[in-house]
Write an enzyme that holds these catalytic residues in place. Structure first.
Site, PDB file in Angstrom:
ATOM      1  N   ILE A  31       0.819  -1.216   0.000  1.00  0.00           N
ATOM      2  CA  ILE A  31       0.000   0.000   0.000  1.00  0.00           C
ATOM      3  C   ILE A  31       0.851   1.263   0.000  1.00  0.00           C
ATOM      4  CG2 ILE A  31      -2.000  -1.068   1.116  1.00  0.00           C
ATOM      5  CD1 ILE A  31      -1.027   0.050   3.769  1.00  0.00           C
ATOM      6  N   GLY A  32       2.148   1.109   0.013  1.00  0.00           N
ATOM      7  CA  GLY A  32       3.029   2.269  -0.023  1.00  0.00           C
ATOM      8  C   GLY A  32       4.469   1.835  -0.092  1.00  0.00           C
TER       9      GLY A  32
ATOM     10  N   GLY B   7       8.811   3.534  -0.231  1.00  0.00           N
ATOM     11  CA  GLY B   7       9.704   4.681  -0.149  1.00  0.00           C
ATOM     12  C   GLY B   7      11.131   4.220  -0.246  1.00  0.00           C
TER      13      GLY B   7
ATOM     14  N   SER C  66      13.206   3.632   2.022  1.00  0.00           N
ATOM     15  CA  SER C  66      13.648   2.723   3.073  1.00  0.00           C
ATOM     16  C   SER C  66      13.000   1.364   2.999  1.00  0.00           C
ATOM     17  CB  SER C  66      13.351   3.340   4.446  1.00  0.00           C
ATOM     18  OG  SER C  66      11.966   3.585   4.569  1.00  0.00           O
ATOM     19  N   GLY C  67      11.988   1.180   2.162  1.00  0.00           N
ATOM     20  CA  GLY C  67      11.328  -0.102   2.081  1.00  0.00           C
ATOM     21  C   GLY C  67       9.887   0.033   1.634  1.00  0.00           C
TER      22      GLY C  67
ATOM     23  N   ASP D 294      10.386  15.059  12.598  1.00  0.00           N
ATOM     24  CA  ASP D 294       9.915  14.921  11.212  1.00  0.00           C
ATOM     25  C   ASP D 294       8.393  15.045  11.162  1.00  0.00           C
ATOM     26  OD1 ASP D 294      10.083  14.653   8.488  1.00  0.00           O
ATOM     27  OD2 ASP D 294      10.338  12.492   8.488  1.00  0.00           O
TER      28      ASP D 294
END
Length: 1002
Positions: free
Chosen positions: A691-692, A694, A696-697, A826
């Site tokens: 579902i997503g 980036g 980093s994984g 962040d």
């Protein structure tokens, strides 16, 4: 007889005074005031009935008139009380003094405050008052003192304020006033202090009418967005003591009329755009003690009459003054601070400068001065700071400086000084910074340096200093930086250097040092930089260097070092490694056998590894051996390839995720009671469930056997998390730390905390090459994805308001309820996740940091965060604390209000914060608000917009704490509830229940 005695006793009892069980009328009023206020610390516990006293005169903060016994003064400063302004106090007919300083008095200031007819002193500073200033304040006929500093008042200063009859002090500092400074303030003839600093006024001029305030003693207009010239009329303020017009956009020359302010003690004009020459006539200002006209664009010479004043402070830096420094400046008997840096001053300094004046601070840096440094600078023995960098001074350093025991800071770098450094200058006991870099100084470092007990920074590079480094340097326990590069030092490093436990940087490159490196450097636990390149060192590289955990710069190139490279160097996280051009040999440690390190090892003939340019000294026999080995490898590789094809055909279905998952090697760590096992998680890691993704994984949605869903973040070892595309700080790419650190931070943070507005981490699963984080599943994804996609229409204003309050409570919990507090680092809309009811959770703690017990900002090695959300001070200083999160959260508020991204090509070089501020100034609020929002909510949206602007203030000190942000946001909802109430048996969409699950640190 007994009956008669009993009757007499009864009569005596009836005639005796009874204990009072009632309060007088003023006491009753104050009792009702107590009931209207929240009092968590029981500060008003004494406000109650007293059987011995029917008046409130003995209650905390209450003072009564000794004659009339009526309440005359109420002081509830720092009582931590909250609630609306208690108008009932105005029924105390003789009340003259009222202060509620530093509480949480909220809502708006009511018009019925005009009933306080006898009030003379009103202090409501440092509270949570909002709305516009009520014109009714001017109806208080006896008011002399009005302080509303540190609230959230907005709008214009009411025209009625020009009618104050007796007002002497008015302070509106640190509010949100956004009109202009009105001319009618010049009508308050009784005024002694006018303080309007640090308000976001519209650009405007200083009203010339302020020159009519002939009783004015203090005029403080710092950072008020002032433009235009300083009016001549200010010269009529004969009683003025303090004039502060700093941090504005004033232009033109300093008016000569200011030299007629005979009573003035302090003039601050720094950080404007003033031009022209300094006016003459300063000798009239016999009381002047401080003049600060720094950071302007002034030109010309310094007037002679200014140098004759008994000044305590002269500060004119960052200008373009021309001409020589007048010799008469040495005649100022009281001059003790002289700051003229960043100008274009030239000529030589007066030879007797300091002879007749007790100089303490001298800063003449960044000018064009020539000639010698005066020998009389420390004649009175009080000189503390001597700063003269970036000039063209010549000649020798005066011997008198070596006797100046009061010196703490000496910066004489970037000049043309010659000769030997005075021996006693090396050993001054209070100096913590000695900078002599980039001159032509010669001679040796004196053994007197042993006496410099406070020396922290010794910067003497780029000179002609020679001789060996004295053993006494090792006695400087406070030394942090030793920079002596590009000199002519000889001999070996003194063994005593290893005693410097505070040493952070040792740079001695480009000298003629020799000998072996110290074998034991384990005490250098704080060493960050070690640069000994371009010397004559020999012997082995010490194994201990591999134990210096914070070392990130190591340069030992161009020496005569031999032996193997210590395997322990692989433990270091080095940004710079260079051991080239030595005599090193042996096999290269495996971690360094990468192309990125090739130039770090060239020029070592005996050093071998799988990198081009190494092992240049091996013969043809070795090459023939390599050929045989290569043939064998190719044959073996062919066989492996054939078998690999067969194996791949049988196993390829199990490699959809790029790596095989061996369930037997996984380790599960849970943080809550689980209704599932790690095997259910591993079985659901299918590409169809992604579902997503980036840098980093990937993130998977895994549906468990019980029908519930979880979100699984899969992190691969060795990957780094970087800022979003386009992020740019000072032309450099913003990057975060390695993923292993991010995984550790996420586990340590989310594994310990419990709060309804922090995403729940169920467990983590780890193996050698892969790490999994299992979270509660959030059906509506992230706020950023939803807000900036085609589904943004789902987010009406009540939903956005609910989201921002939820997120604020989550961050408030991190900042104020966790011990120690946690800084997220962040905060952004993509890290705020939404459940099925659009409840918000703060997520992604991969770069979170714990704040140390001192509460001081913590310095980071690199910037963490996302473009458009990073606080200005964090990007430039790498200092992080809760105020950095508050700025980022303010950007999220602006996103919700405007519907725009934090960075957008439409903004040009601006980010969202600057775009909102400039658009508000130029076009008005209607051009800022998201057009998809219903205009019926405009008033509430504007209030939330103001909170966002407050959170994104450029100065961290002006940003409210997250606990206060929550209060401000809840007040917006409370005001709406008071207007809308319940409709059709349902709560208003603004209704937000108090958090029942506050949670705690595990």
């Amino acid at each position: 007889m007994e009956l008669l005695t009993g009757m007499l006793v009864l009569v005596a009892f009836l005639l005796s005074p009874l204990p009072s069980l009632s309060l007088n009328q003023e006491g009753l009023y104050l009792e009702r005031v107590k009931l209207s206020l929240a009092d968590p610390d029981s500060a008003l516990s004494s406000w109650g009935r007293n059987p011995r006293d029917d008046s409130p005169c003995s209650w905390r903060g209450v003072e009564c008139d000794p004659r009339s016994h009526s309440v005359a003064s109420i002081d509830l400063s720092n009582a931590n009380i909250a609630g609306p302004f208690p108008s009932l106090l105005c029924r105390l007919e003789n009340l003259t003094f009222l202060t509620l300083y530093n509480n949480s008095i909220n809502s708006t200031l009511p018009d019925d405050i005009s009933a306080c007819q006898n009030l003379q002193h009103l202090d409501l500073s440092q509270n949570l008052l909002t709305g516009t200033l009520t014109p009714a304040l001017a109806d208080l006929p006896n008011l002399k003192f009005l302080d509303l500093t540190g609230n959230n008042f907005s709008g214009d200063i009411p025209e009625s304020f020009g009618r104050f009859q007796k007002l002497e002090v008015i302070s509106l500092v640190y509010n949100l006033l956004d009109g202009t400074i009105p001319a009618f303030l010049g009508n308050i003839s009784t005024l002694k202090m006018l303080n309007l600093s640090y308000n976001p006024f519209l650009p405007g001029r200083i009203p010339p009418e302020l020159g009519n305030l002939t009783n004015l003693e203090i005029l403080w207009l710092t950072e008020c967005n002032l433009v235009g010239e300083i009016p001549d009329s200010l010269g009529r303020l004969a009683k003025l003591v303090d004039l502060d017009l700093a941090l504005n956009n004033l232009v033109g020359a300093i008016p000569s009329s200011l030299t007629e302010l005979a009573s003035v003690v302090q003039i601050e004009l720094y950080n404007n755009s003033l031009t022209g020459d300094l006016p003459t006539g300063w000798s009239n200002l016999t009381s002047l003690r401080l003049l600060d006209a720094s950071m302007n664009d002034l030109t010309g010479p310094i007037p002679d009459d200014l140098t004759r004043l008994p000044l305590e402070s002269l500060n004119l830096y960052e200008n373009r003054l021309e001409g020589s420094l007048p010799a008469t400046i040495a005649d100022s008997p009281g001059l003790y601070e002289l700051r003229l840096f960043r100008n274009r001053l030239n000529g030589t300094l007066p030879g007797d400068l300091g002879k007749n004046s007790p100089l303490r601070w001298v800063d003449l840096s960044n000018n064009q001065f020539t000639g010698e440094i005066p020998a009389s600078l420390c004649e009175k023995g009080e000189l503390e700071e001597l700063l003269m960098i970036y000039n063209s001074f010549t000649g020798q350093l005066p011997d008198g400086l070596g006797h100046c025991q009061s010196l703490t800071r000496v910066r004489l770098g970037y000049n043309r000084l010659t000769g030997k450094v005075p021996p006693l200058l090396w050993g001054l006991p209070h100096v913590y910074l000695l900078e002599l870099t980039d001159n032509f100084l010669s001679g040796e470092i004196s053994k007197n340096i042993a006496g410099a007990a406070n020396l922290s920074l010794l910067i003497i590079s780029k000179n002609n200093l020679s001789g060996s480094l004295p053993e006494e340097i090792g006695f400087l326990k406070s030394l942090v930086v030793l920079s002596g590069s590009e000199n002519k030092f000889t001999g070996s490093l003194p063994e005593s250097l290893t005693n410097l436990a505070e040493l952070g940087s040792l740079d001695l490159h480009a000298n003629d040092l020799s000998g072996e490196l110290p074998s034991s450097v384990s005490s250098w636990k704080k060493l960050n930089e070690l640069n000994l390149a371009d010397n004559l060192f020999y012997g082995n590289i010490p194994e201990d260097i591999g134990n210096l955990s914070v070392l990130n710069y190591l340069d030992l190139s161009n020496n005569r070092l031999s032996g193997r490279i210590p395997v322990g160097l692989q433990n270091l996280k080095l940004n710079q490694l260079n051991v080239s051009n030595n005599r090193l040999s042996g096999e290269l440690p495996s971690l360094f056998a990468k192309e990125m390190y090739r130039n770090s090892f060239l020029g070592n003939p005996g050093l071998c590894g799988d990198l081009e340019g190494l092992c240049d000294g091996r013969g043809e026999e070795k090459n023939r051996g390599y050929v045989w080995v290569l043939r064998s490898i190719f044959i073996l590789a062919g066989l492996v390839f054939v078998f690999g094809l067969v194996w791949f055909y049988l196993k390829y279905r199990k490699f959809k995720n790029g790596r095989a998952i061996d369930k037997s090697k996984w380790t599960l760590m849970s943080f809550h009671k689980l209704g599932f096992s790690e095997y259910e998680i591993l079985d659901g890691l299918d590409e169809d469930n992604v579902i997503g993704s980036g840098s980093s994984g990937k993130v998977y949605k895994v549906v468990l056997s019980n029908g519930e869903a979880v979100a699984v973040k899969k992190l691969w070892r060795g990957m780094s998390k970087e800022c979003e595309s386009g992020c740019d700080v000072e032309k450099g790419q913003v990057q975060d730390q390695v993923q292993d650190d991010g995984f550790q931070a996420e586990v340590e943070t989310l594994g310990k905390i419990r709060h309804k507005n922090i995403v729940k981490l169920w467990c983590c699963c780890t193996t050698r090459d892969c790490k999994l984080l299992v979270y509660e599943y959030m059906p509506n994804g992230s706020l950023g994805d939803l807000l900036h996609s085609c589904k943004g229409g789902l987010l009406d204003w009540p939903t956005r308001y609910k989201i921002i309050v939820d997120a604020a409570e989550g961050l408030s919990y991190l900042h104020h309820d966790c011990v120690p507090s946690i800084v997220h680092r962040d905060v952004k809309s993509n890290n705020i996740l939404l459940d099925g009811d659009f409840g918000a959770r703060v997520a992604d703690f991969g770069v979170a940091k714990v704040v140390d017990a001192s509460g001081k900002p913590k310095s980071m090695s690199v910037i963490a965060g996302s473009c458009g959300y990073i606080a200005p001070e964090y990007a430039y200083t790498l200092r992080v604390n809760e105020k950095s999160d508050i700025y980022s959260f303010g950007v999220v508020i602006l996103e919700l209000v405007t519907g725009r991204l934090p960075v957008d090509p439409e903004f040009g070089e601006k980010d969202l914060v600057k775009w909102v501020c400039s658009t508000l100034d130029q076009k008005g609020v209607d051009h800022v608000l998201d057009p998809k929002l219903d205009c019926c909510f405009k008033e509430e949206i504007c209030k939330v917009l103001n909170i966002g602007l407050l959170c994104t203030s450029p100065l961290p000190i002006n940003r409210p704490a997250m606990r206060r942000v929550v209060k401000l946001l809840q007040e917006v909802g409370a005001e709406n509830r008071s207007k809308t109430g319940k409709k059709d048996g349902k709560l208003s969409p603004y209704y937000h229940e108090d958090a029942s699950d506050q949670g705690s640190v595990a």
